[in-house]
Design a protein around this motif. Sequence first.
Motif, PDB file in Angstrom:
ATOM      1  N   LEU A   1      -4.279   2.499  11.128  1.00 32.18           N
ATOM      2  CA  LEU A   1      -3.317   3.185  10.264  1.00 32.18           C
ATOM      3  C   LEU A   1      -3.973   4.200   9.346  1.00 32.18           C
ATOM      4  N   GLY A   2      -5.308   4.287   9.403  1.00 31.01           N
ATOM      5  CA  GLY A   2      -6.019   5.240   8.566  1.00 31.01           C
ATOM      6  C   GLY A   2      -5.976   4.886   7.088  1.00 31.01           C
ATOM      7  N   LEU A   3      -6.013   3.607   6.780  1.00 31.61           N
ATOM      8  CA  LEU A   3      -5.957   3.183   5.383  1.00 31.61           C
ATOM      9  C   LEU A   3      -7.337   3.251   4.740  1.00 31.61           C
ATOM     10  N   THR A   4      -7.365   3.700   3.516  1.00 29.81           N
ATOM     11  CA  THR A   4      -8.616   3.746   2.750  1.00 29.81           C
ATOM     12  C   THR A   4      -8.812   2.403   2.041  1.00 29.81           C
ATOM     13  N   PRO A   5     -10.006   2.163   1.489  1.00 24.25           N
ATOM     14  CA  PRO A   5     -10.194   0.935   0.699  1.00 24.25           C
ATOM     15  C   PRO A   5      -9.207   0.831  -0.469  1.00 24.25           C
ATOM     16  N   GLY A   6      -8.842   1.965  -1.047  1.00 26.37           N
ATOM     17  CA  GLY A   6      -7.844   1.957  -2.115  1.00 26.37           C
ATOM     18  C   GLY A   6      -6.480   1.492  -1.622  1.00 26.37           C
ATOM     19  N   HIS A   7      -6.092   1.950  -0.416  1.00 20.76           N
ATOM     20  CA  HIS A   7      -4.827   1.503   0.175  1.00 20.76           C
ATOM     21  C   HIS A   7      -4.858   0.004   0.438  1.00 20.76           C
ATOM     22  N   LEU A   8      -5.982  -0.481   0.947  1.00 19.20           N
ATOM     23  CA  LEU A   8      -6.093  -1.915   1.230  1.00 19.20           C
ATOM     24  C   LEU A   8      -6.028  -2.734  -0.053  1.00 19.20           C
TER      25      LEU A   8
ATOM     26  N   THR B   1      -2.899  -6.145  -3.816  1.00 22.10           N
ATOM     27  CA  THR B   1      -2.301  -6.268  -5.138  1.00 22.10           C
ATOM     28  C   THR B   1      -0.791  -6.441  -5.050  1.00 22.10           C
ATOM     29  N   SER B   2      -0.142  -5.642  -4.223  1.00 26.53           N
ATOM     30  CA  SER B   2       1.310  -5.743  -4.112  1.00 26.53           C
ATOM     31  C   SER B   2       1.724  -7.074  -3.500  1.00 26.53           C
TER      32      SER B   2
ATOM     33  N   THR C   1       3.362   4.509   5.344  1.00 26.25           N
ATOM     34  CA  THR C   1       4.599   4.639   4.588  1.00 26.25           C
ATOM     35  C   THR C   1       5.517   3.457   4.858  1.00 26.25           C
ATOM     36  N   MET C   2       5.641   3.095   6.102  1.00 23.87           N
ATOM     37  CA  MET C   2       6.479   1.945   6.458  1.00 23.87           C
ATOM     38  C   MET C   2       5.862   0.665   5.882  1.00 23.87           C
ATOM     39  N   LEU C   3       4.559   0.577   5.887  1.00 24.56           N
ATOM     40  CA  LEU C   3       3.873  -0.584   5.337  1.00 24.56           C
ATOM     41  C   LEU C   3       4.172  -0.716   3.851  1.00 24.56           C
ATOM     42  N   ALA C   4       4.240   0.392   3.153  1.00 21.05           N
ATOM     43  CA  ALA C   4       4.540   0.359   1.715  1.00 21.05           C
ATOM     44  C   ALA C   4       5.966  -0.111   1.464  1.00 21.05           C
TER      45      ALA C   4
END
Length: 100
Positions: free
Chosen positions: A36-43, A48-49, A95-98
């Motif tokens: 999904l091209g997620l960065t460490p910040g996204h992970l 957190t969420s 986006t869908m993951l969020a």
Amino acid sequence: RVSPGVVLAVAWVGYFSFYIGRKPVAVAKRVLASELGLTPGHLGLLDTSFLACYACGSFTGGALGDKYGERTVLTFVTAGSALACFLFAICEDPTMLALC
């Protein structure tokens, strides 16, 4: 009347489902990041969420259980958790993951 053994079995399966639903996220982070091209910040935001929702659900679940009954709340919480895990599993982009 439901026997205590059946209640124990259903409670155990429910808890196991919650446990198994939240543990694979930690294992799947590398795959999520690459596909999904997620960065460490996204992970980190994902963790957190998830944990914020888990904590809020734990606190409000107790109050709702007192008001509406433990069985009713546990039924809705288990169904909601199953739905959230299913939606998380079918997410195809960040986006869908969020939204899940």
